[in-house]
Write an enzyme that holds these catalytic residues in place. Structure first.
Site, short mmCIF file in Angstrom:
data_model
loop_
_atom_site.label_atom_id
_atom_site.label_comp_id
_atom_site.label_asym_id
_atom_site.label_seq_id
_atom_site.Cartn_x
_atom_site.Cartn_y
_atom_site.Cartn_z
N LYS A 62 0.41 -1.08 0.34
CA LYS A 62 -0.27 -0.25 0.39
C LYS A 62 0.35 1.51 0.22
O LYS A 62 1.51 1.61 1.05
CB LYS A 62 -1.11 0.37 1.24
CG LYS A 62 -1.69 1.28 1.13
CD LYS A 62 -2.79 0.83 2.62
CE LYS A 62 -3.72 2.25 2.44
NZ LYS A 62 -4.64 2.00 3.22
N VAL A 113 -4.48 -10.49 1.15
CA VAL A 113 -5.74 -11.18 0.92
C VAL A 113 -6.74 -11.17 -0.02
O VAL A 113 -7.39 -9.85 -0.13
CB VAL A 113 -6.68 -9.68 2.49
CG1 VAL A 113 -8.18 -11.07 2.69
CG2 VAL A 113 -5.53 -9.92 3.67
N ASP A 156 -13.77 3.36 11.05
CA ASP A 156 -14.45 3.55 9.71
C ASP A 156 -14.50 1.42 9.78
O ASP A 156 -14.05 1.55 7.93
CB ASP A 156 -13.21 3.81 8.53
CG ASP A 156 -13.57 4.47 7.21
OD1 ASP A 156 -14.85 5.23 7.45
OD2 ASP A 156 -13.31 4.78 6.73
N LYS A 158 -16.47 -0.49 8.32
CA LYS A 158 -17.79 -0.41 6.87
C LYS A 158 -17.21 -2.37 5.39
O LYS A 158 -16.34 -2.35 6.25
CB LYS A 158 -17.84 0.37 6.30
CG LYS A 158 -16.26 0.94 5.41
CD LYS A 158 -16.48 2.47 4.65
CE LYS A 158 -15.62 2.65 3.99
NZ LYS A 158 -14.96 3.85 2.99
N PRO A 159 -18.76 -2.01 5.46
CA PRO A 159 -17.97 -3.76 4.49
C PRO A 159 -16.55 -3.44 3.28
O PRO A 159 -16.43 -4.19 3.10
CB PRO A 159 -19.15 -3.91 3.34
CG PRO A 159 -20.00 -3.26 3.94
CD PRO A 159 -19.99 -1.86 5.38
#
Length: 458
Positions: A62, A113, A156, A158-159
């Site tokens: 990242k 992942v 934060d 969230k899906p």
């Protein structure tokens, strides 16, 4: 300056000497990590499929956009994200292996992942099976227990920030907006909290997060504790079950108005979700933080109780004893009252079963023998459906009891004959249909009503 802020935050690297201004080419090396291809990109940077040449394993890399690396606050937040995830060693958290800078490119190497996010799964499939969602719910809640132990609030959830591996196991990611509730003591952890001593990265009064998943206190910019993540996790699970987040708003004020008016309960949006699981999600989404679960540990305990259980068929003797326990009160009423009030035993038997179905989710005998009645999809059996099942299984007892009472009162054959013959045939069909239970297979009543009797292993 806090020790958790990277050194170059004081004197950012010259952006004219960056390795690549936009996208890293395949084959580029960041320290000992090789860049293979870009996976995703966004406003903060990009994520690449990479390879760790020192350990011979694939990783995710990242990166932070060069122009953002020149901003001390963004750089500190990037470093904070890496430290938070690196300290959260848990099977349901994406692990961070390394964070650093190479020729002006700040990056972190993380566990790969590669199964997509829960958002991708909902976009592709629509609402997910509740059994699958409950499994994710428990895993994420247990990850947040460890997060709370280290004094970290994600802010934060969230899906899109929950990734799935190739086995379908959920991993919490993207800790870029974390804030601290406390610094753990030496009794809590062997490592220093990544949030300890970080000043100025999270300011009371600032609103950060994703609107549909933010708790009311987060929308108002108030100090947060783990109950804000309880709300965020509840909103995430609501989205997975229903197919849409509980709030649809463009501004914080609009979101607060929707929450204060009351959110649509889970079972109003989707009837097949078990009551126990739906009530947990609804409690997570309470507007008043004091009415939610006070800790992730308590939330995880509740979810564990509502999660899918191993489907274990009961032993034949257990089902037999459960049936006898159901019949016993009716027999106790029938013996003294069959002459004076022949209706008393069937009425009491109906009340006995009805109370069990209404308050225990099974007949009293089944509940006492730790059995549960479930649909074939392992969902709750609706009350009317459960009542129909009880009538098919035990209706013959009422017919035979009334026939016997009529006989004892010397009633004509035309009065008790149909009841007696009908009840006897009904009883024979039910009893013969129950023989497969001896082999732990569904009975005739189970098949007709599309239900199953299972052992309650909780």
């Amino acid at each position: 300056m806090s020790e958790t802020v990277p050194p170059t935050a004081r004197s950012p690297v010259p952006l004219t000497e960056v390795l690549v201004p936009a996208e890293l080419a395949p084959g580029t090396y960041l320290h000992h990590f090789r860049v293979d291809r870009r996976i995703a990109s966004g406003g903060m940077g990009a994520v690449y499929l990479g390879f760790d040449t020192s350990l011979n394993r694939p990783v995710a890399l990242k990166t932070l956009r060069p122009e953002l690396a020149g901003d001390p606050s963004f750089l500190a937040r990037f470093q904070r994200e890496a430290q938070s995830q690196a300290n959260l060693v848990h099977p349901h958290v994406v692990q961070v292996y390394f964070v650093g800078e190479e020729r002006g490119v700040w990056f972190m190497a993380m566990q790969l992942v590669d199964g997509g996010s829960l958002q991708d799964a909902v976009d592709r499939q629509g609402p997910l099976p509740w059994t699958q969602v409950a499994t994710h719910f428990l895993g994420i809640a247990e990850a947040l227990v460890e997060s709370a132990r280290l004094g970290i609030v994600h802010r934060d959830l969230k899906p899109a920030n929950v990734l799935l591996d190739r086995y379908g196991i959920a991993h919490v990611a993207d800790f870029g907006l974390v804030t601290a509730t406390h610094a753990p003591t030496d009794h809590d952890t062997l490592v220093r909290s990544p949030m300890a001593g970080v000043a100025g990265l999270s300011v009371v009064g600032s609103v950060m997060g994703t609107l549909p998943y933010m708790a009311p206190e987060q929308l108002r910019g108030e100090p947060l504790d783990q109950r804000a993540d309880v709300y965020g996790l509840g909103a995430t699970i609501y989205h997975l079950l229903v197919g849409a987040p509980p709030v649809s708003a463009r501004t914080a004020a609009e979101a607060l108005q929707q929450i204060q008016r009351g959110l649509l309960p889970v079972r109003r949006a989707r009837r097949d979700v078990p009551r126990a699981l739906a009530s947990i999600v609804d409690r997570c989404l309470r507007a008043d933080a004091a009415e939610r679960f006070p800790s992730h540990e308590e939330l995880a305990r509740a979810v564990r109780h509502a999660a899918p259980q191993p489907q274990v068929a009961p032993a034949p003797l257990v089902r037999l004893i459960a049936g006898l326990l159901d019949l016993l009160p009716a027999v106790g009423v029938f013996v003294p009252f069959f002459e004076k009030a022949p209706w008393a035993a069937p009425a009491w038997f109906t009340l006995w079963l009805g109370l069990g179905i209404a308050f225990l989710g099974a007949s009293p005998g089944q509940w006492l023998m730790r059995l549960r009645v479930r649909t074939q999809a392992d969902g709750d059996v609706p009350p009317l459906h459960a009542a129909a099942r009880a009538f098919l299984q035990w209706g013959w007892t009422a017919a035979l009891a009334l026939a016997y009472s009529l006989i004892s009162h010397s009633a004509p054959l035309v009065a008790y004959g149909p009841l007696g013959v009908g009840g006897a045939v009904w009883a024979a069909i039910v009893l013969l249909g129950a023989l497969p239970a001896a082999l732990r297979r569904p009975t005739l009543v189970d098949r007709i009503t599309r239900t199953r009797v299972l052992v309650d292993v909780r």
